[in-house]
Design a protein around this motif. Structure first.
Motif, PDB file in Angstrom:
ATOM      1  N   UNK A 130       1.164  -1.348   0.273  1.00 31.97           N
ATOM      2  CA  UNK A 130       0.017   0.247  -0.090  1.00 31.97           C
ATOM      3  C   UNK A 130       1.039   0.904   0.076  1.00 31.97           C
ATOM      4  N   UNK A 131       2.044   1.508   0.907  1.00 34.49           N
ATOM      5  CA  UNK A 131       2.439   2.220   0.718  1.00 34.49           C
ATOM      6  C   UNK A 131       2.919   2.683  -0.367  1.00 34.49           C
ATOM      7  N   UNK A 132       3.810   1.887  -1.274  1.00 35.98           N
ATOM      8  CA  UNK A 132       4.553   1.293  -2.482  1.00 35.98           C
ATOM      9  C   UNK A 132       3.453   2.507  -2.903  1.00 35.98           C
ATOM     10  N   UNK A 133       1.710   2.845  -2.990  1.00 32.87           N
ATOM     11  CA  UNK A 133       1.586   2.943  -4.391  1.00 32.87           C
ATOM     12  C   UNK A 133       0.854   5.004  -3.996  1.00 32.87           C
ATOM     13  N   UNK A 134       1.278   4.942  -2.167  1.00 33.16           N
ATOM     14  CA  UNK A 134       0.745   6.395  -1.772  1.00 33.16           C
ATOM     15  C   UNK A 134      -0.473   6.403  -1.307  1.00 33.16           C
ATOM     16  N   UNK A 135      -0.557   4.699  -0.524  1.00 32.27           N
ATOM     17  CA  UNK A 135      -1.370   4.911   0.127  1.00 32.27           C
ATOM     18  C   UNK A 135      -0.751   4.659   1.965  1.00 32.27           C
ATOM     19  N   UNK A 136      -1.929   5.427   2.806  1.00 34.46           N
ATOM     20  CA  UNK A 136      -1.200   5.358   4.775  1.00 34.46           C
ATOM     21  C   UNK A 136      -1.931   4.995   4.725  1.00 34.46           C
ATOM     22  N   UNK A 137      -3.136   3.575   5.245  1.00 33.01           N
ATOM     23  CA  UNK A 137      -4.032   3.323   5.626  1.00 33.01           C
ATOM     24  C   UNK A 137      -4.336   3.231   7.105  1.00 33.01           C
ATOM     25  N   UNK A 138      -5.214   3.916   7.617  1.00 31.80           N
ATOM     26  CA  UNK A 138      -5.005   4.078   9.391  1.00 31.80           C
ATOM     27  C   UNK A 138      -4.907   2.826   9.891  1.00 31.80           C
TER      28      UNK A 138
END
Length: 369
Positions: A130-138
């Motif tokens: 997720x971090x690789x595609x720019x998402x920073x989930x809670x």
């Protein structure tokens, strides 16, 4: 047909051509509805009478409009992805649209992966991707719509992070989002209570609002069409073969350089250069894998696709795209992923190539297992 005819449940313009798109209703149902003055699209009809939410598909423009709407709200975003097909089910650029809204990332269909896989490792892997595609989930949650305990845990997480706000559930087509929503409805409304559209106030043509106890809503949004999924090139019968519904059994192959594996007639994996080593295929148990020599692989494919190499079926060969080659130089344990079909784990340094239908992604990623 009267162009102004709209579904009284969701406001979508009624159409009788495409079951996959908004506002579809069969001709017979349309005639009946016109007689009674109550015209529902099939999606609202099934929701009203069977507690069943069906996924429909949005065009890119519709989806951008919806994403911009979500960005302007103050809500929790629940992003459902298919854990078996992360690359094919991630929404490109989602983080740019959702503003400061928190994201709960839900890896669905966890029951398909081998039971030996530790959930903590899988959750960490999912967070890294997720971090690789720019998402920073809670938070990151693994779930299966088939398990009531997983749905209960999902509801608890939603309650924890929504903090009295609305909840938007988003995902691309084929990630099992509608099944998940239906499981939520079943658990929250009770199986015996039939939910009618009257309990879904203010539904608009592109979303369905499911009331929560505090007056806020859980909003189901239509599935987004992802252009790089294998599913777009398959008929319905073949979708059942390629999309696993049971735990996948890994298949291990000892290969020498200069050997090729065919995943049905849908994809191809070449061992180009390196020492004899093992490769592990993670695809649906119903897909047959055939081994041949690399030097004769192209001729083998031309001769046997639609026959020994299925899917595609014989009558689908003419429309099936040509296979396109992607080469990778591997340094560490890596998955070569065929979007929407599965992956092959490469265990030692070597050079390999993956082939997939033109338009379908073949990518490398850190090994999941």
């Amino acid at each position: 047909m009267n162009e102004e005819l709209r579904c009284i449940g969701c406001g979508a313009p009624i159409q009788t051509e495409n079951p996959e798109e908004l506002g579809y209703t069969p001709n017979a149902a349309l005639k009946k509805g016109e007689e009674t003055g109550e015209v529902y699209c099939q999606r609202c009809f099934r929701l009203r009478h069977y507690n069943d939410i069906q996924d429909v598909q949005l065009t890119d423009d519709d989806f951008l409009r919806l994403l911009n709407q979500i960005g302007e709200t103050d809500a929790l975003i629940v992003n459902v992805i298919d854990i078996f097909d992360f690359n094919g089910s991630v929404i490109p650029g989602l983080h740019r649209f959702i503003g400061n809204n928190p994201v709960l990332l839900v890896g669905n269909k966890v029951d398909i992966l081998p039971k030996s896989l530790k959930k903590s490792k899988m959750t960490q892997w999912l967070r890294e991707r997720a971090h690789e595609v720019g998402l920073r989930p809670k938070d990151v949650l693994l779930t299966s719509a088939k398990k009531a305990s997983d749905i209960h845990m999902l509801l608890e997480k939603i309650e924890q992070y929504r903090k009295g706000k609305d909840v938007y559930v988003v995902g691309v087509t084929n990630v099992g989002k509608s099944t998940l929503i239906n499981a939520i409805i079943k658990q929250t409304a009770g199986v015996k209570d039939v939910i009618t559209t009257s309990q879904f106030p203010g539904t608009t043509l592109d979303k369905i609002e499911i009331p929560l106890e505090d007056g806020h809503c859980l909003v189901d949004t239509p599935g987004i069409i992802h252009q790089y999924q294998m599913a777009h090139y398959l008929g319905k019968k073949d979708l059942r073969i390629t999309a696993p519904t049971k735990e996948i059994k890994p298949k291990i192959y000892q290969l020498n350089a200069g050997q090729t594996l065919f995943l049905g007639g849908l994809a191809r994996f070449d061992f180009v250069q390196g020492e004899r080593t093992s490769f592990i295929a993670y695809v649906s148990n119903d897909i047959e894998i055939h081994r041949t020599k690399l030097e004769r692989a192209t001729d083998f494919y031309e001769k046997h696709r639609g026959g020994l190499l299925q899917p595609p079926r014989p009558d689908e060969i003419a429309d099936f795209p040509e296979l396109v080659r992607f080469e990778f130089s591997i340094k560490e344990k890596t998955d070569i992923v065929f979007a929407g079909l599965g992956w092959i784990t490469v265990t030692t340094p070597c050079v390999v190539a993956g082939w997939a239908p033109k338009g379908v992604d073949v990518v490398r990623r850190k090994a999941l297992i």
